[in-house]
Design an enzyme around this catalytic site. Sequence first.
Site, PDB file in Angstrom:
ATOM      1  N   GLU A  19       6.916  16.485  16.009  1.00  0.00           N
ATOM      2  CA  GLU A  19       7.498  16.402  14.674  1.00  0.00           C
ATOM      3  C   GLU A  19       6.715  17.292  13.709  1.00  0.00           C
ATOM      4  O   GLU A  19       5.497  17.203  13.612  1.00  0.00           O
ATOM      5  CB  GLU A  19       7.478  14.961  14.179  1.00  0.00           C
ATOM      6  N   LYS A  35       0.852  -1.181   0.000  1.00  0.00           N
ATOM      7  CA  LYS A  35       0.000   0.000   0.000  1.00  0.00           C
ATOM      8  C   LYS A  35       0.898   1.243   0.000  1.00  0.00           C
ATOM      9  O   LYS A  35       1.544   1.552   0.994  1.00  0.00           O
ATOM     10  CB  LYS A  35      -0.899   0.017   1.238  1.00  0.00           C
ATOM     11  N   CYS A  81      12.487  11.653   8.159  1.00  0.00           N
ATOM     12  CA  CYS A  81      12.286  11.257   9.558  1.00  0.00           C
ATOM     13  C   CYS A  81      13.556  11.437  10.385  1.00  0.00           C
ATOM     14  O   CYS A  81      13.489  11.588  11.602  1.00  0.00           O
ATOM     15  CB  CYS A  81      11.792   9.815   9.640  1.00  0.00           C
TER      16      CYS A  81
END
Length: 497
Positions: free
Chosen positions: A399, A189, A298
Amino acid sequence: MVTTSVNQIGEAKLEIPIYQNYINGEWVTSKTNELYDSINPANTSQVLGRFQKSSVEDIRLAIAAAKEAFPEWSKVSAPTRGDVIFKLINLLEEHKEELALILTKEVGKAIRESRGEVLKTIQAMKQFSGEATRLAGETLPSYNEEIFAYTVREPLGVVGVIAPYNFPLGIGIWKIAPAIIAGNTVVFKPASTTSLISVKIMELFEKAGVPAGVVNMVTGSGAVIGKEFGENEELKAVSFTGSTDVGVALGKAVTQHGGKMQAEMGGKNPAIILEDADLDLAIESIVTSGFFDNGQRCTGTSRLIVPKPIYREVIDRLVAKAESLVIQDGQSEDATNGAVIDENQLNTYLHYVQSAVDEGATLETGGKRLTKGDLKNGYFVAPTVFSGVRPDMTIAKEEIFGPVIGVLEVDDYEEALAMANNIEFGLSSTIYTKDLEKAFHFVRNIQSGVTHVNLPSTYFENHFPFGGKKESSIGPREQGSTALDFWTDIKTVYMKP
């Protein structure tokens, strides 16, 4: 695989390709007969393609195809499975400029960064193709001289892979490759915003010789597909990269029915610059790790921790560098940064900027959407520096996934280390110093899965394990010598003649 629809813009009629799901070696239309668009974030009037808005029925068809393909694929010898990945290396090389251009158009990143992602993907495949001959168990002596004892690695079965938008080519392939080398079959996905490059991934695996059903792809809503991935007991494992909230919730669902979960999630990565550091090197590195790719990494640096004696100098240098970056359509060879991925990410950036201002941080530069000239047609933002940031501020804890660096002031190294560790995340970190004693102390005591000395926090090599601590990771590390750990079970064998 591809049909077309027509979009009318003013007097112009544009043909827009329609892409399908990839299930059991065939391109098929979703049972919903509904589509969504993937657009160019640098020019939001450009629709790159229309993709299937998959239903639970579509997902289950893909899982069924993978389940049917598993017995035969798992019997294929591991080195032969590795040959597929070896072929993939040449295909990536042949199509590298095409892939880089798609990445830039779909993600918005500068073409230089897109080429870097393709290169890193090729390097990873060189590593993984060799791992197929190192799918090793161990032989140990038994207490009983008549018993021969050893271990073997076995595949899990049907597994799910969920890739993010920031490195859709790299992370998608980095997850699928070790899964199929281990003998598993995959349902993939991709992020909805990067569906076009994910179609290309399926085409590459098909050309590399992956049999029908071994790798399948369904596009569409993360809520719909993620929920089914979490609850469907036919999936024996799920590997996910994305936000911590989603990863934790998905992990609970997967493990509740006995599945394995691997997640690479959020980061709020610290960089410490000490007084003895090479400031030219440090600032260049912080620009690379904090601003490039629009901070959509990240492992990107978002907290910069600096002692008082050099605090102002570091801020001034960083501001000057931030203001010198070239922000424009990533297809330009001159671009440092392109657009952020979509309107949601633009609004997230603006939200955190406003939050920092409201909580008392000082905006040194940036903090705005860029709309001059052609930039008005896309989601462009300015590299941003805040000073006067405190550890309790939202900008220092959450974040952002944007080109925003908050600079925090400390008295000494000990306070800097404590501040670096005072966070729920633990993915990456770095320190800039010429003091080897402090460098080794930092390496031993920093609470992150990846760390650096005098290097950007984003630096990595594919043949080393990758992952974090705390709320940044779940499960075994990805890549390197640990790449196959998550994708296999260990069977212990005792034999007596």
